[in-house]
Design a protein around this motif. Structure first.
Motif, short mmCIF file in Angstrom:
data_model
loop_
_atom_site.label_atom_id
_atom_site.label_comp_id
_atom_site.label_asym_id
_atom_site.label_seq_id
_atom_site.Cartn_x
_atom_site.Cartn_y
_atom_site.Cartn_z
N ALA A 1 -13.10 3.23 7.40
CA ALA A 1 -13.23 1.99 6.63
C ALA A 1 -11.87 1.48 6.14
N PHE B 1 -12.37 0.61 2.11
CA PHE B 1 -13.18 -0.38 1.37
C PHE B 1 -13.42 -1.59 2.26
N LEU B 2 -14.67 -1.99 2.40
CA LEU B 2 -14.99 -3.14 3.26
C LEU B 2 -15.11 -4.45 2.49
N GLY B 3 -14.87 -4.44 1.19
CA GLY B 3 -14.88 -5.70 0.44
C GLY B 3 -13.70 -6.56 0.87
N LEU B 4 -13.85 -7.89 0.75
CA LEU B 4 -12.78 -8.79 1.19
C LEU B 4 -11.76 -8.96 0.08
#
Lengths: 357, 357
Positions: free
Chosen positions: A60, A148-151
């Motif tokens: 990730a 972390f896959l948050g933008l």
């Protein structure tokens, strides 16, 4: 943080070094690399020279998904009296920070990292090849490593510097190349990332490059994305036009990479009393100056080839031949002087080189 | 290559699963992942489910330098009767191949990879959360892995699929957001990579996003890079405008991502007899329709939020409030129907869902 490396872990087995005439570009890597880590809590820490080894990242990691990264390219040259020279390396680290800023990445301490890179080259000094035209290519790069896959911008990064002995760009002498003006694909646009040396700009050009090669050209010339009218770059190089005794190059509009060879060529030409203008240049104007017999030389500039003369341009099916497909006098003098300074054969009156001890 | 996985290596220790109300987005990952490798000689081989573990790549891997990569985002939903549903997953794998084509990357066999992903979800079925609004986010991505610094498409790739249980996007109910029209930065341009789901498009937006958040907005609205006139996307979502009973959304011009929620919203609205036009929409026109009292609803669409109503827009210092900062009737009906279909609460008359056995 001190400019002294905290740690050097030597490789237990050293690789066999390839012959100079087998080097090519970017295929072989030395025994060690430089690594540093960043976290938002601690800043950049742990500069270390380690064996050249795989980088293990969480699946990730932000680099794999949102591409936060910036890189540099520079070379170490061996002189005839066996010294090792770098060419304006401080400009590369300053540009790396400019790229990082566009990509929402933290700056490095330019002077300290340059010191670490010199130490790495010093450890790997036997890897700097000796044959004419060869060099040790230096590739610093920063990658976003937070899982972390948050933008959002990563809170963790890794700086890595790897070294690759590279062959002569011109093994058969300098051959002017033929270039096609790209009409469909675009490289960059104002407000985008074109001025940054970042991975996403490069993969975006592969389709156009492959198409051009399949059509018998060696590269594409990029036009601006807005009006498809103004010249921007050739492949991943900056481009220059000598018209009626004066040299012209596209201005740094925000979509053009501020090349260090570009900067050096401008300074060198001006030191010779040759006028250089940085401005918007339409492809129409280039063709018109050709029609008027005023287009004297065209060349591109970059770290790999230094100066690459352009012998033919094709735009909307119209082909023009420049300087009878021979390298022009100014292009050749630039090439000889720049490579002469880089390899210590010519006095460095510009104070551009830095020695690695 | 058969659609049967050649190998499943189970993790020896399973992770503790987080509470549904602690999930957030993209922070937790399941115990296993799907991996496949590509080389130009063998094509895609070795599909396997392995423990979730770091990916080790040579420091010269193309992904780190020239950014060849593409990804997808989709969700698995748990129904009240404990089935697991995917929403139009075949569209994601078809778009993944479209992205790969733009990035000079090899296509996958869409049907086979979808089967493998279903097997992965089946192995991880206990990770599909149960609370309202939660789901298992599915992130397939392909990265270029060849160790080579030459400027050319990689000859080796890795496909990885990771799974992340994610919380409800609307923990406090649906709140319309305030959006700023971005004037400086641009997201994409014709001839570039805007239509592809590729890493470089995302890091390029972080600066603008941070600036907007610091100014009190939740996201930016992107205008076209050429004329800075036409609406393109909101953040990383597609955008819709309901004007005088009709719904309008930017046409897929090449710089806009072809969203699967976008596609579904268009099909659903038309099935309800609400006209939808895909066309160029200027920001001027939106403001004018507001002045005329005809701007009824604005919303963005994407996998994360499904439907996100926009309550305020600010452009060149002019703020407009849409539908009194409340979610509009059509936005709400779209949200309820789409999420109803996704979670099996509403009959799937469109045949959009696929069950994981």
């Amino acid at each position: 943080m001190s400019a002294t490396l905290v740690e050097i872990v030597k490789a237990s087995n050293l690789k066999l070094k390839p012959e100079d005439d087998k080097l090519g570009f970017g295929r072989y890597f030395t025994d060690h690399m430089l690594v540093m880590d960043y976290s938002i809590e601690t800043g950049w820490t742990g500069p270390r020279i380690t064996p050249y080894e795989p980088i293990a990242l969480d699946p990730a990691a932000v680099i794999f998904h949102y591409g936060q990264t910036a890189f540099e390219g520079m070379k170490a040259y061996r002189t005839e009296d066996n010294r090792i020279l770098l060419f304006r390396p401080e400009k590369n680290f300053s540009r790396l920070n400019a790229s990082s800023e566009r990509l929402s990445m933290p700056p490095i301490n330019e002077e300290e990292v340059l010191e670490y890179v010199k130490q790495l080259i010093s450890v790997e000094k036997d890897w700097v090849p000796t044959s004419k035209g060869t060099s040790l290519y230096i590739r610093p790069f920063i990658i976003a490593t937070e899982s972390f896959l948050g933008l959002a911008a990563s809170k963790q990064y890794k700086l890595v510097v790897i070294l690759s002995p590279v062959g002569s760009y011109y093994t058969n002498g300098i051959q002017p190349v033929n270039i096609k003006v790209e009409e469909h694909y675009t490289r960059a646009v104002r407000g985008g990332t074109g001025m940054a040396k970042t991975a996403g700009n490069y993969c975006a050009t592969f389709n156009a490059q492959t198409k051009a090669i399949n059509e018998g050209f060696s590269q594409v010339l990029w036009l601006d994305a807005i009006e498809k009218k103004y010249v921007e770059e050739v492949g991943t190089s900056n481009v220059f036009f000598k018209i009626n005794g004066e040299v012209h190059t596209p201005e740094l509009s925000g979509s053009i990479l501020p090349g260090i060879t570009r900067m050096s060529v401008i300074e060198m030409l001006r030191s010779w009393g040759i006028p250089v203008s940085e401005r918007r240049i339409s492809i129409e104007e280039i063709y018109q100056s050709y029609e008027e017999g005023l287009l004297e030389e065209v060349f591109s500039t970059g770290t790999a080839a230094v100066i690459s003369p352009i012998g033919e341009l094709e735009w909307q099916g119209r082909k023009i031949v420049i300087n009878n497909k021979s390298i022009g006098a100014v292009s050749e003098k630039l090439y000889d002087t720049l490579t002469g300074i880089q390899t210590g054969k010519i006095a460095d009156t510009f104070n551009w080189t830095t020695e690695v001890n």
